[in-house]
Enzyme design. Structure first.
Site, PDB file in Angstrom:
ATOM      1  N   PHE A  53       0.833  -1.208   0.000  1.00  0.00           N
ATOM      2  CA  PHE A  53       0.000   0.000   0.000  1.00  0.00           C
ATOM      3  C   PHE A  53       0.871   1.263   0.000  1.00  0.00           C
ATOM      4  CE2 PHE A  53      -2.028   2.834   3.359  1.00  0.00           C
ATOM      5  CZ  PHE A  53      -2.710   3.622   2.445  1.00  0.00           C
ATOM      6  N   ASP A 113       9.593  -7.092  -3.730  1.00  0.00           N
ATOM      7  CA  ASP A 113       8.413  -7.431  -2.932  1.00  0.00           C
ATOM      8  C   ASP A 113       8.144  -8.923  -3.128  1.00  0.00           C
ATOM      9  OD1 ASP A 113       5.712  -5.434  -1.986  1.00  0.00           O
ATOM     10  OD2 ASP A 113       5.626  -7.612  -1.943  1.00  0.00           O
ATOM     11  N   ASN A 114       7.868  -9.624  -2.047  1.00  0.00           N
ATOM     12  CA  ASN A 114       7.594 -11.065  -2.200  1.00  0.00           C
ATOM     13  C   ASN A 114       6.094 -11.334  -2.384  1.00  0.00           C
ATOM     14  OD1 ASN A 114       6.510 -10.745   0.312  1.00  0.00           O
ATOM     15  ND2 ASN A 114       7.875 -12.168   1.365  1.00  0.00           N
ATOM     16  N   GLY A 119       1.716  -7.635  -0.311  1.00  0.00           N
ATOM     17  CA  GLY A 119       1.651  -6.676  -1.427  1.00  0.00           C
ATOM     18  C   GLY A 119       0.855  -7.281  -2.573  1.00  0.00           C
ATOM     19  N   LEU A 149      10.557  -0.589   3.451  1.00  0.00           N
ATOM     20  CA  LEU A 149       9.161  -0.659   3.879  1.00  0.00           C
ATOM     21  C   LEU A 149       8.677  -2.106   4.012  1.00  0.00           C
ATOM     22  CD1 LEU A 149       9.370   2.327   2.962  1.00  0.00           C
ATOM     23  CD2 LEU A 149       7.108   2.118   1.996  1.00  0.00           C
ATOM     24  N   THR A 158      10.921 -11.864   8.884  1.00  0.00           N
ATOM     25  CA  THR A 158      10.960 -10.791   7.880  1.00  0.00           C
ATOM     26  C   THR A 158      11.387  -9.477   8.519  1.00  0.00           C
ATOM     27  OG1 THR A 158       9.107 -11.833   6.761  1.00  0.00           O
ATOM     28  CG2 THR A 158       9.576  -9.561   6.144  1.00  0.00           C
ATOM     29  N   ALA A 210      10.858   2.272   7.721  1.00  0.00           N
ATOM     30  CA  ALA A 210       9.463   2.410   8.139  1.00  0.00           C
ATOM     31  C   ALA A 210       9.261   1.663   9.444  1.00  0.00           C
ATOM     32  CB  ALA A 210       8.537   1.852   7.066  1.00  0.00           C
ATOM     33  N   TYR A 232       5.109  -7.852  17.156  1.00  0.00           N
ATOM     34  CA  TYR A 232       5.325  -6.873  16.083  1.00  0.00           C
ATOM     35  C   TYR A 232       6.024  -5.629  16.622  1.00  0.00           C
ATOM     36  CZ  TYR A 232       4.126  -3.625  12.308  1.00  0.00           C
ATOM     37  OH  TYR A 232       4.178  -2.701  11.300  1.00  0.00           O
TER      38      TYR A 232
END
Ligand code: UDP
Length: 322
Positions: A11, A31-32, A36, A76, A95, A118, A152
């Site tokens: 996003f 991007d995996n 996304g 990000l 990750t 980020a 997280y």
């Protein structure tokens, strides 16, 4: 200028890539596609300046090749969304921790001009039952490690420490941004985010699921305002080695959000109250209020959120209707 945007099909990442291309930057995206979506960047693929790699940020070989090519890394890529974190605990930790370690290690060894990390308002945890706003230097208050949500917050705090350590010890120019709730076109509700979830429920005339009593509040920043903050910070030399809140300080309760979405979509949906235990898991802890103090970013760059909640909702409804 050349940039690598990790998580560039997500996003925020896809909007950032678009903004950089408009400024005539060469943009590499990795991007995996775990959260996304290729549709988010389909329209960018015609540009000669845009290069997309479907791969994981933990793939060191590919990352080495990409980071070598660019001037700036926007990191990000991360496991995001409360629901996603609860459903994928191991992958999320790996990750967020390993991915960031690789980015910083390589950016440092190639002497990159800048790394933008980020981070998240989850960092603050469940502090502030009192509606006060969070300052970058505030204490953090997290629940037990048996409450998965907090993993997280811990992984992103470690990312922040790692970045600051690279800055202090190796002089790697790093800027950290803690995103508060951000919303707009291309955000999916699949991983928990409340606005696209409510809009989708409303458009389908399904019950709108308000968790808890709905009196919890959040502050939503429109994506275009978030992108202005990111690009502004990256252009500002003094922002190196610093942490910034990025958000809109004006808040709304989740119940009020449900009511406005119902109104804007002219939906026939019921509003259902769902206990947290049922929505997430036993013992789930939510934060009652979360509001950013944005005085720090405003003292470094020109930043003031332009799109307020009703306009944000209308634009997001329009996107999801399509
Ligand atoms: N929420 C809700 N219904 C949903 C999804 C979320 O009531 O279908 C609530 C959630 O419990 C939280 C708020 O909306 O209080 C914002 O949730 P989100 O996951 O978007 O972001 P958070 O602020 O929790 O990171």
């Amino acid at each position: 200028m050349k940039a690598l945007v990790t998580g560039g099909a997500g996003f925020i990442g896809s909007h950032l890539s678009e903004a950089l291309l408009k400024k005539k930057w060469k943009v590499y995206v990795i991007d995996n596609l775990s959260t996304g979506n290729i549709e988010n960047i389909r329209h960018l693929e015609n540009s000669k300046l845009f290069h997309f790699h479907i791969d994981d940020v933990t793939n060191e070989k590919v990352m080495k090749r990409l980071i070598k090519k660019v001037d700036v890394v926007f990191h990000l890529a991360a496991a995001v969304g409360v629901k996603y974190i609860l459903d994928n605990p191991l992958d999320s930790i790996r990750t967020n921790v390993r991915g960031t370690e690789i980015v910083l290690e390589l950016a440092n060894s190639f002497g990159k001009k800048k790394v933008f990390l980020a981070s998240t308002s989850e960092i603050y945890g469940k502090n502030r039952g009192d509606r006060a706003s969070f300052k970058e230097t505030d204490d953090r208050l997290l629940g037990s490690t048996t409450r998965w949500r907090w993993s997280y917050s811990c992984t992103k705090a470690l990312d922040e420490f790692l970045s600051l350590a690279y800055y202090r010890e190796k002089k790697l120019p790093v800027t950290i941004a803690r995103f508060f709730n951000t919303c707009g076109p291309r955000q999916t509700g699949r991983y928990g985010m409340v606005i696209p979830r409510f809009i989708k429920q409303a458009l389908l005339n399904n019950p709108i699921t308000v968790y808890g009593d709905g009196e919890q509040t959040r502050c939503f920043l429109y994506i275009d305002d978030a992108i202005k903050a990111i690009t502004g910070l990256v252009d500002e030399k003094k922002a190196v080695g610093e942490i910034f809140n990025i958000g809109n300080p004006r808040g709304i309760s989740i119940l009020e959000l449900a009511k406005r979405i119902k109104k804007f979509t002219k939906s026939k949906s019921r509003i259902d109250f769902v206990p947290y235990e049922k929505a997430y898991e036993k013992g789930f802890e939510d934060m009652r209020h979360r509001k950013p103090d944005i005085s720090k970013i405003q003292s470094f760059i020109k930043f003031s959120p332009k799109v307020e909640i009703d306009e944000l909702l209308k634009r997001t409804v329009k996107y999801l209707e399509r």
